[in-house]
Design an enzyme around this catalytic site. Sequence first.
Site, PDB file in Angstrom:
ATOM      1  N   SER A 179       1.851  -1.460  -7.512  1.00  0.00           N
ATOM      2  CA  SER A 179       1.457  -2.816  -8.239  1.00  0.00           C
ATOM      3  C   SER A 179       0.557  -3.504  -7.497  1.00  0.00           C
ATOM      4  O   SER A 179       0.666  -4.790  -6.916  1.00  0.00           O
ATOM      5  CB  SER A 179       2.765  -3.503  -8.435  1.00  0.00           C
ATOM      6  N   GLY A 183       2.506   4.514   1.554  1.00  0.00           N
ATOM      7  CA  GLY A 183       2.892   4.392   2.793  1.00  0.00           C
ATOM      8  C   GLY A 183       3.341   2.967   3.655  1.00  0.00           C
ATOM      9  O   GLY A 183       3.938   3.274   4.658  1.00  0.00           O
ATOM     10  N   LEU A 194       0.887  -1.174   0.128  1.00  0.00           N
ATOM     11  CA  LEU A 194      -0.007   0.057   0.052  1.00  0.00           C
ATOM     12  C   LEU A 194       0.921   1.037  -0.002  1.00  0.00           C
ATOM     13  O   LEU A 194       2.103   1.365   0.162  1.00  0.00           O
ATOM     14  CB  LEU A 194      -0.677   0.046   0.994  1.00  0.00           C
ATOM     15  N   GLY A 203       6.079   1.534   2.969  1.00  0.00           N
ATOM     16  CA  GLY A 203       7.383   1.596   3.282  1.00  0.00           C
ATOM     17  C   GLY A 203       8.377   1.069   1.952  1.00  0.00           C
ATOM     18  O   GLY A 203       9.650   0.914   2.224  1.00  0.00           O
ATOM     19  N   LYS A 204       7.683   1.016   0.977  1.00  0.00           N
ATOM     20  CA  LYS A 204       8.507   0.532  -0.453  1.00  0.00           C
ATOM     21  C   LYS A 204       9.721   1.156  -0.650  1.00  0.00           C
ATOM     22  O   LYS A 204      10.765   0.797  -0.953  1.00  0.00           O
ATOM     23  CB  LYS A 204       7.356   0.207  -1.626  1.00  0.00           C
TER      24      LYS A 204
HETATM   25  N1  ATP Z   1      10.486  -0.955   8.568  1.00  0.00           N
HETATM   26  C1  ATP Z   1      10.023   0.070   7.853  1.00  0.00           C
HETATM   27  N2  ATP Z   1      10.414   0.127   6.303  1.00  0.00           N
HETATM   28  C2  ATP Z   1       9.829   1.208   5.767  1.00  0.00           C
HETATM   29  N3  ATP Z   1       9.346   2.391   6.158  1.00  0.00           N
HETATM   30  C3  ATP Z   1       9.277   2.317   7.359  1.00  0.00           C
HETATM   31  C4  ATP Z   1       9.462   1.299   8.467  1.00  0.00           C
HETATM   32  N4  ATP Z   1       8.941   1.686   9.535  1.00  0.00           N
HETATM   33  C5  ATP Z   1       8.572   2.993   9.227  1.00  0.00           C
HETATM   34  N5  ATP Z   1       8.599   3.434   8.160  1.00  0.00           N
HETATM   35  C6  ATP Z   1       8.380   4.778   7.620  1.00  0.00           C
HETATM   36  O1  ATP Z   1       7.249   4.485   6.896  1.00  0.00           O
HETATM   37  C7  ATP Z   1       7.040   5.522   5.763  1.00  0.00           C
HETATM   38  C8  ATP Z   1       6.900   4.815   4.337  1.00  0.00           C
HETATM   39  O2  ATP Z   1       6.761   5.706   3.399  1.00  0.00           O
HETATM   40  P1  ATP Z   1       7.294   5.335   1.867  1.00  0.00           P
HETATM   41  O3  ATP Z   1       7.421   6.815   1.252  1.00  0.00           O
HETATM   42  O4  ATP Z   1       8.668   4.545   1.922  1.00  0.00           O
HETATM   43  O5  ATP Z   1       6.167   4.382   1.473  1.00  0.00           O
HETATM   44  P2  ATP Z   1       5.729   3.886  -0.083  1.00  0.00           P
HETATM   45  O6  ATP Z   1       5.232   2.482   0.241  1.00  0.00           O
HETATM   46  O7  ATP Z   1       7.001   4.186  -0.886  1.00  0.00           O
HETATM   47  O8  ATP Z   1       4.293   4.843  -0.468  1.00  0.00           O
HETATM   48  P3  ATP Z   1       3.972   5.101  -1.930  1.00  0.00           P
HETATM   49  O9  ATP Z   1       3.424   3.929  -2.619  1.00  0.00           O
HETATM   50  O10 ATP Z   1       2.832   6.225  -1.634  1.00  0.00           O
HETATM   51  O11 ATP Z   1       5.166   5.668  -2.520  1.00  0.00           O
HETATM   52  C9  ATP Z   1       8.297   6.347   5.863  1.00  0.00           C
HETATM   53  O12 ATP Z   1       7.857   7.419   6.719  1.00  0.00           O
HETATM   54  C10 ATP Z   1       9.016   5.461   6.786  1.00  0.00           C
HETATM   55  O13 ATP Z   1      10.190   6.030   7.489  1.00  0.00           O
HETATM   56 MG    MG Z   2       7.141   5.255  -2.750  1.00  0.00          MG
END
Ligand code: ATP
Ligand code: MG
Length: 183
Positions: free
Chosen positions: A95, A24, A22, A26-27
């Site tokens: 995805s 947020g 999803l 953490g990808k």
């Molecule tokens: N174990 C972890 N791995 C990754 N992110 C983490 C973790 N623990 C906390 N976080 C926090 O969760 C948030 C994840 O945001 P991120 O932008 O990486 O999400 P994303 O999956 O890329 O979302 P999007 O699809 O909207 O791009 C960050 O603020 C990060 O610091």
């Molecule tokens: Mg992202």
Amino acid sequence: LKVASVEKLVQQKPYCIWFTGLSGAGKTTLAVQLKHRLQVAGLPVYHLDGDKLRDGINQDLGFSVVDRTENIRRISEIARLMMDAGLIVLVSCISPYRTDRHNARQLFDTGQFIEIYVNTPLAECERRDVKGLYAKARRGEITEFTAIDSPYEPPRSPEMQFNTTNQSVQECVELILSSVFTK
Ligand SMILES: Nc1ncnc2c1ncn2[C@@H]1O[C@H](COP(=O)(O)OP(=O)(O)OP(=O)(O)O)[C@@H](O)[C@H]1O
Ligand SMILES: [Mg+2]
């Protein structure tokens, strides 16, 4: 180039490491940290991030089912080309559709496509709301938002998965490094 580093490049087994989950979850955070660790180890790596590609090569695409599918098709084809050029490719994009991820996997040889499900629950993603998009989606200011009014189909058998609610970034990255790169 020193002989030793040439050998390292030649012996390097390339991979496509594909982060799904999803918004947020953490990808991007995990891909950026993993990229850093691999670069420090002297390995050739490139990070393809869904957001960046939507600003460029995929700027003609929206969030309908057809466009999301085309988004993933292009990203996976680019990832394959980059892997053929000898790079370890890290992909971070929501995805959401199982079929699209399956088609991406088909472009790679067995063992070269590593699907990592960043399995952070919606409640935690929404609590973080890194980009403020969940609030907008709940207010109806944006539509077709994954897990709000657009589906997310979780992987059934990903190579790895994490719940970042209780696993730190560093912990996840170390687990990926030890499971993929120390064979
Ligand atoms: N174990 C972890 N791995 C990754 N992110 C983490 C973790 N623990 C906390 N976080 C926090 O969760 C948030 C994840 O945001 P991120 O932008 O990486 O999400 P994303 O999956 O890329 O979302 P999007 O699809 O909207 O791009 C960050 O603020 C990060 O610091
Ligand atoms: Mg992202």
